[in-house]
Design a protein around this motif. Structure first.
Motif, short mmCIF file in Angstrom:
data_model
loop_
_atom_site.label_atom_id
_atom_site.label_comp_id
_atom_site.label_asym_id
_atom_site.label_seq_id
_atom_site.Cartn_x
_atom_site.Cartn_y
_atom_site.Cartn_z
N SER A 1 0.20 19.92 -3.67
CA SER A 1 -0.67 19.26 -4.65
C SER A 1 -0.38 17.76 -4.74
N ILE A 2 0.84 17.38 -4.42
CA ILE A 2 1.19 15.95 -4.46
C ILE A 2 0.77 15.27 -3.16
N THR A 3 1.22 15.81 -2.03
CA THR A 3 0.92 15.14 -0.77
C THR A 3 -0.56 15.14 -0.47
N ARG A 4 -1.20 16.26 -0.68
CA ARG A 4 -2.65 16.31 -0.44
C ARG A 4 -3.41 15.50 -1.48
N GLY A 5 -2.88 15.48 -2.69
CA GLY A 5 -3.51 14.69 -3.75
C GLY A 5 -3.50 13.20 -3.45
N CYS A 6 -2.58 12.79 -2.60
CA CYS A 6 -2.53 11.39 -2.15
C CYS A 6 -3.30 11.20 -0.85
N ARG A 7 -3.05 12.07 0.12
CA ARG A 7 -3.55 11.84 1.47
C ARG A 7 -5.04 12.13 1.65
N MET A 8 -5.62 12.92 0.77
CA MET A 8 -7.05 13.24 0.91
C MET A 8 -7.95 12.08 0.48
N TYR A 9 -7.41 11.15 -0.28
CA TYR A 9 -8.20 10.04 -0.78
C TYR A 9 -7.77 8.77 -0.05
N LYS A 10 -8.71 8.15 0.62
CA LYS A 10 -8.41 7.02 1.49
C LYS A 10 -8.67 5.68 0.80
N SER A 11 -7.77 4.73 1.09
CA SER A 11 -7.97 3.36 0.61
C SER A 11 -9.03 2.69 1.48
N LYS A 12 -9.50 1.53 1.04
CA LYS A 12 -10.45 0.77 1.85
C LYS A 12 -9.84 0.43 3.20
N ASN A 13 -8.56 0.09 3.21
CA ASN A 13 -7.90 -0.26 4.47
C ASN A 13 -7.81 0.96 5.40
N GLU A 14 -7.48 2.13 4.84
CA GLU A 14 -7.42 3.34 5.67
C GLU A 14 -8.79 3.65 6.26
N LEU A 15 -9.82 3.53 5.44
CA LEU A 15 -11.18 3.79 5.94
C LEU A 15 -11.54 2.80 7.04
N ASN A 16 -11.15 1.54 6.87
CA ASN A 16 -11.41 0.53 7.89
C ASN A 16 -10.69 0.88 9.20
N GLU B 1 0.83 -1.21 0.00
CA GLU B 1 0.00 0.00 0.00
C GLU B 1 0.87 1.26 0.00
N ARG B 2 1.98 1.24 0.73
CA ARG B 2 2.88 2.40 0.72
C ARG B 2 3.48 2.61 -0.67
N LYS B 3 3.84 1.53 -1.33
CA LYS B 3 4.38 1.64 -2.70
C LYS B 3 3.31 2.17 -3.66
N GLU B 4 2.05 1.79 -3.44
CA GLU B 4 0.96 2.32 -4.26
C GLU B 4 0.81 3.83 -4.04
N ARG B 5 1.00 4.27 -2.81
CA ARG B 5 0.97 5.70 -2.51
C ARG B 5 2.08 6.43 -3.27
N ILE B 6 3.26 5.84 -3.28
CA ILE B 6 4.40 6.44 -3.99
C ILE B 6 4.10 6.50 -5.48
N LYS B 7 3.54 5.43 -6.03
CA LYS B 7 3.19 5.44 -7.46
C LYS B 7 2.17 6.53 -7.77
N LYS B 8 1.21 6.72 -6.88
CA LYS B 8 0.23 7.79 -7.09
C LYS B 8 0.93 9.15 -7.06
N ALA B 9 1.83 9.34 -6.10
CA ALA B 9 2.58 10.60 -6.03
C ALA B 9 3.39 10.81 -7.30
N GLN B 10 4.01 9.76 -7.80
CA GLN B 10 4.79 9.86 -9.03
C GLN B 10 3.91 10.21 -10.22
N GLN B 11 2.72 9.66 -10.27
CA GLN B 11 1.80 10.00 -11.36
C GLN B 11 1.40 11.47 -11.28
N LEU B 12 1.12 11.94 -10.07
CA LEU B 12 0.79 13.36 -9.90
C LEU B 12 1.96 14.25 -10.32
N MET B 13 3.19 13.84 -9.97
CA MET B 13 4.36 14.62 -10.37
C MET B 13 4.48 14.66 -11.89
#
Length: 180
Positions: free
Chosen positions: A151-166, A21-33
């Motif tokens: 825009s990168i950090t908030r673009g990742c952290r504002m959207y929660k995964s199912k696990n984060e919501l749980n 999940e952390r690597k998925e977060r990094i990939k999302k940040a990289q896509q935003l970059m």
């Protein structure tokens, strides 16, 4: 308190944030970059470093952080004597570059950027990074343009995964039960 207290485990089903999940977060940040023409994101010890890498580190006068390039792997930066402890805290294996007390840690950051072909690009600064770090990087990498990383950090952290919501729901359930 009189009588028996029967406490049930309210944390059943809580799964820690995984390395995947952390690597998925990094990939999302990289896509935003990539979408925003940003070459890398710099993090220091704190909540963003924990969020992306799992490294729980205290802030001090010695810089410990990470560079997330828009492509490729994360690179950590830490004092030489802290490397073993930082490695223990990492959620996944990654390169760690160290610096000695007589060396400039921000030259290490500049070296990471140079090695990634980022000698004159745009470096996003995570919004809670302290001034001495931003200033140090600006001095060490004079051709790099420093910009806000919100825009990168908030673009990742504002959207929660199912696990984060749980996990958030479990934490709320525990709090509500404590008040009961």
């Amino acid at each position: 308190i009189k009588g028996d207290i029967n406490l049930e485990n309210l944390t059943i089903g809580a799964k820690p944030i995984s390395a995947i999940e952390r690597k998925e977060r990094i990939k999302k940040a990289q896509q935003l970059m990539q979408n925003q023409n940003i070459d890398a994101l710099i993090l220091e010890a704190g909540s963003a470093l924990i969020y992306f890498t799992g490294v729980k580190w205290r802030r001090s006068e010695r810089f410990t952080g990470a560079v997330i390039p828009k492509e490729g792997e994360v690179v950590f930066v830490t004092p030489y004597f802290e490397e073993p402890s930082v490695r223990e805290s990492m959620a996944f294996d990654a390169e760690v570059r160290t610096w000695h007390e007589h060396e400039n840690p921000f030259q290490v950051v500049a070296g990471i950027l140079d090695d990634r072909g980022i000698s004159s690009g745009r470096l996003a600064i995570e919004e809670t990074i302290r001034h001495f770090i931003v200033d140090g990087i600006a001095q060490a990498a004079k051709k790099i343009t420093l910009i806000s990383g919100k825009s990168i950090t908030r673009g990742c952290r504002m959207y929660k995964s199912k696990n984060e919501l749980n996990l958030m729901q479990i934490a709320n359930n525990v709090t509500l039960e404590a008040y009961r």
